[in-house]
Scaffold this active site. Structure first.
Site, PDB file in Angstrom:
ATOM      1  N   HIS A  20       0.923  -1.132  -0.003  1.00 31.06           N
ATOM      2  CA  HIS A  20      -0.053  -0.121  -0.060  1.00 31.06           C
ATOM      3  C   HIS A  20       0.821   1.227  -0.030  1.00 31.06           C
ATOM      4  O   HIS A  20       0.521   2.069  -0.547  1.00 31.06           O
ATOM      5  CB  HIS A  20      -0.927  -0.052   1.348  1.00 31.06           C
ATOM      6  CG  HIS A  20      -2.078  -1.196   1.421  1.00 31.06           C
ATOM      7  ND1 HIS A  20      -2.059  -1.635   2.568  1.00 31.06           N
ATOM      8  CD2 HIS A  20      -2.811  -1.399   0.231  1.00 31.06           C
ATOM      9  CE1 HIS A  20      -3.037  -2.578   2.219  1.00 31.06           C
ATOM     10  NE2 HIS A  20      -3.608  -2.423   0.899  1.00 31.06           N
ATOM     11  N   LYS A  33     -16.759  -7.105   5.283  1.00 31.69           N
ATOM     12  CA  LYS A  33     -15.415  -7.649   6.101  1.00 31.69           C
ATOM     13  C   LYS A  33     -15.595  -7.309   7.333  1.00 31.69           C
ATOM     14  O   LYS A  33     -16.217  -6.378   7.880  1.00 31.69           O
ATOM     15  CB  LYS A  33     -14.356  -6.914   5.489  1.00 31.69           C
ATOM     16  CG  LYS A  33     -13.861  -7.048   3.962  1.00 31.69           C
ATOM     17  CD  LYS A  33     -12.669  -6.520   3.653  1.00 31.69           C
ATOM     18  CE  LYS A  33     -12.377  -6.734   2.099  1.00 31.69           C
ATOM     19  NZ  LYS A  33     -11.066  -5.939   1.572  1.00 31.69           N
ATOM     20  N   ARG A  61      -1.802  -6.255  -8.235  1.00 37.59           N
ATOM     21  CA  ARG A  61      -0.695  -7.129  -8.214  1.00 37.59           C
ATOM     22  C   ARG A  61      -0.444  -8.044  -9.226  1.00 37.59           C
ATOM     23  O   ARG A  61       0.337  -8.522  -9.561  1.00 37.59           O
ATOM     24  CB  ARG A  61      -0.969  -7.828  -6.786  1.00 37.59           C
ATOM     25  CG  ARG A  61      -0.659  -7.039  -5.538  1.00 37.59           C
ATOM     26  CD  ARG A  61      -1.015  -7.781  -4.278  1.00 37.59           C
ATOM     27  NE  ARG A  61      -2.520  -8.000  -4.474  1.00 37.59           N
ATOM     28  CZ  ARG A  61      -3.322  -8.206  -3.337  1.00 37.59           C
ATOM     29  NH1 ARG A  61      -2.903  -8.398  -1.974  1.00 37.59           N
ATOM     30  NH2 ARG A  61      -4.502  -8.308  -3.586  1.00 37.59           N
ATOM     31  N   SER A 119      -2.898  -7.629   2.684  1.00 31.71           N
ATOM     32  CA  SER A 119      -3.430  -7.575   4.054  1.00 31.71           C
ATOM     33  C   SER A 119      -3.978  -9.040   4.581  1.00 31.71           C
ATOM     34  O   SER A 119      -3.743  -9.340   5.786  1.00 31.71           O
ATOM     35  CB  SER A 119      -4.798  -6.627   4.304  1.00 31.71           C
ATOM     36  OG  SER A 119      -3.951  -5.481   3.770  1.00 31.71           O
TER      37      SER A 119
END
Length: 157
Positions: free
Chosen positions: A17, A41, A90, A127
């Site tokens: 990040h 979440k 990514r 994460s």
């Protein structure tokens, strides 16, 4: 002045990040790292802790501000006067997940999403993986900014 919003739950913020926000800051005059609440979440770290850790992790990057947001991202972007939304990628799976959101955000507001390809050496840092490694007693200090590993350990205690 060009303004970008870099949204995420940042639970926790990672070196990936920080890489993305640092490169975004070289493209925009101001970057708002928006620590979001995601109703799908259950975060490990509180929103206040995530804001504080993100602010500490990005304090060295000129033009970056960390704010909390709840609600619709495009409303937050309008309130900030944002010209763009920044998302880090990514790999292809990230693009596949981010593309529909980018199209929806543009449809709702006209705000474009700018994709920044993450550093290849950090493509394994996520994460969710950091949380999983930490839950199993692994050392995550190489994947998160200073102070974050300790905050994770405290949250898991």
């Amino acid at each position: 002045m060009t303004i970008a919003v870099f949204p995420g739950t940042f639970d926790p913020i990672t070196v990936g990040h920080v890489d993305i926000v640092t490169r975004a800051a070289s493209l925009f005059d101001r970057v708002v790292l928006a620590v979001a609440h995601n109703s799908t979440k259950t975060p490990l770290l509180s929103a206040d802790a995530r804001v504080e850790l993100a602010a500490q992790a990005t304090a060295h990057v000129p033009g970056v501000e960390v704010l909390r947001t709840d609600g619709l991202l495009v409303d937050f972007c309008r309130a900030q006067g944002a010209d763009a939304i920044v998302k880090g990628l990514r790999g292809g799976a990230d693009f596949d997940a981010e593309r529909p959101m980018a199209l929806m955000n543009r449809s709702l507001s006209g705000i474009e999403t700018v994709f920044i390809v993450g550093d290849n050496g950090l493509s394994h840092v996520a994460s969710s993986l950091v949380r999983d490694v930490a839950r199993h007693g692994g050392d995550v200090s190489g994947y998160v900014p200073q102070g974050v590993a300790e905050a994770i350990a405290e949250a898991l205690a």
